[in-house]
Design a protein around this motif. Structure first.
Motif, PDB file in Angstrom:
ATOM      1  N   GLU A  77      33.758  13.294  11.538  1.00  0.00           N
ATOM      2  CA  GLU A  77      33.719  14.553  11.646  1.00  0.00           C
ATOM      3  C   GLU A  77      32.534  15.302  11.631  1.00  0.00           C
ATOM      4  N   VAL A  78      33.493  16.800  12.624  1.00  0.00           N
ATOM      5  CA  VAL A  78      33.280  17.787  12.643  1.00  0.00           C
ATOM      6  C   VAL A  78      32.390  18.096  10.843  1.00  0.00           C
ATOM      7  N   ASP A  79      31.558  19.456  10.590  1.00  0.00           N
ATOM      8  CA  ASP A  79      31.294  19.684   9.155  1.00  0.00           C
ATOM      9  C   ASP A  79      32.744  21.304   9.654  1.00  0.00           C
ATOM     10  N   GLN A  80      33.585  21.647   8.363  1.00  0.00           N
ATOM     11  CA  GLN A  80      34.309  22.388   8.302  1.00  0.00           C
ATOM     12  C   GLN A  80      33.590  23.633   8.547  1.00  0.00           C
ATOM     13  N   GLU A  81      32.948  24.157   7.807  1.00  0.00           N
ATOM     14  CA  GLU A  81      32.265  25.358   8.167  1.00  0.00           C
ATOM     15  C   GLU A  81      31.670  25.033   9.013  1.00  0.00           C
ATOM     16  N   THR A  82      31.068  24.903  10.303  1.00  0.00           N
ATOM     17  CA  THR A  82      30.667  24.989  11.885  1.00  0.00           C
ATOM     18  C   THR A  82      31.446  24.336  13.001  1.00  0.00           C
ATOM     19  N   LEU A  83      33.381  24.100  12.579  1.00  0.00           N
ATOM     20  CA  LEU A  83      33.941  24.122  13.389  1.00  0.00           C
ATOM     21  C   LEU A  83      34.095  25.407  12.971  1.00  0.00           C
TER      22      LEU A  83
END
Length: 180
Positions: A77-83
């Motif tokens: 999945e996409v990194d939480q910070e990026t999201l």
């Protein structure tokens, strides 16, 4: 069943490729329609976006809660910070498509996914390269298919076969704008 529709679409694609050669963007739309008929359509549509020039794609609720995300070239999945950064860039309320730029320099496109003028989710697509108008139309098409899927999932039904077949016919007749 969904496998029958996919097989039928593959046969149509094979017949079309014999008669005339489709360009790359049309094949991407065919992949998008095929993804909407898969067993896990949301992740398949997001994967289709990442296979066609997106760095990552995510479907989030309007409040910013992650529904699903896909990172290009990985199964994660996409990194939480990026999201979280991308969610903070989304204009509120999310009633029409918007673009922005992340701190990392990625171009962001957001598309509302909902019905009757009310967004229930937002599709976020990030691209490393400058945005191309075709990518914007492709993201808009993905949002339209997600809108149909989410509406039907709420009703505990599969996506309407008639709508999907109509979109497929428009794509194969090379009327992409009408399909959108």
């Amino acid at each position: 069943p969904a496998s029958y529709r996919v097989k039928r679409l593959e046969l149509i694609l094979a017949a079309t490729s014999l008669g005339e050669v489709m360009d790359t963007s049309q094949l991407a739309y065919v992949d998008l329609v095929r993804a909407s008929g898969s067993k896990y359509p949301i992740s398949a549509i997001l994967s289709c976006l990442t296979d066609n020039s997106a760095a990552w794609a995510a479907l989030v609720t309007t409040s910013g809660r992650l529904i699903e995300s896909v990172q290009s070239g990985t199964s994660g999945e996409v990194d939480q910070e990026t999201l979280a950064e991308a969610v903070s860039i989304i204009p509120r309320p999310s009633l029409k498509p918007a673009t922005g730029r992340s701190a990392a320099g990625q171009e962001l496109m957001t598309f509302p996914v909902g019905a009757e003028g009310r967004a229930t989710a937002v599709l976020i697509v990030a691209c490393d390269a400058p945005l191309h108008p075709e990518m914007h139309r492709f993201g808009s098409s993905a949002a339209m298919l997600l809108r149909l899927l989410l509406r039907d999932m709420r009703r505990l039904q599969t996506a309407s076969r008639m709508v999907r077949d109509s979109i497929t016919r428009l794509i194969f007749s090379q009327r992409i704008d009408s399909a959108l």
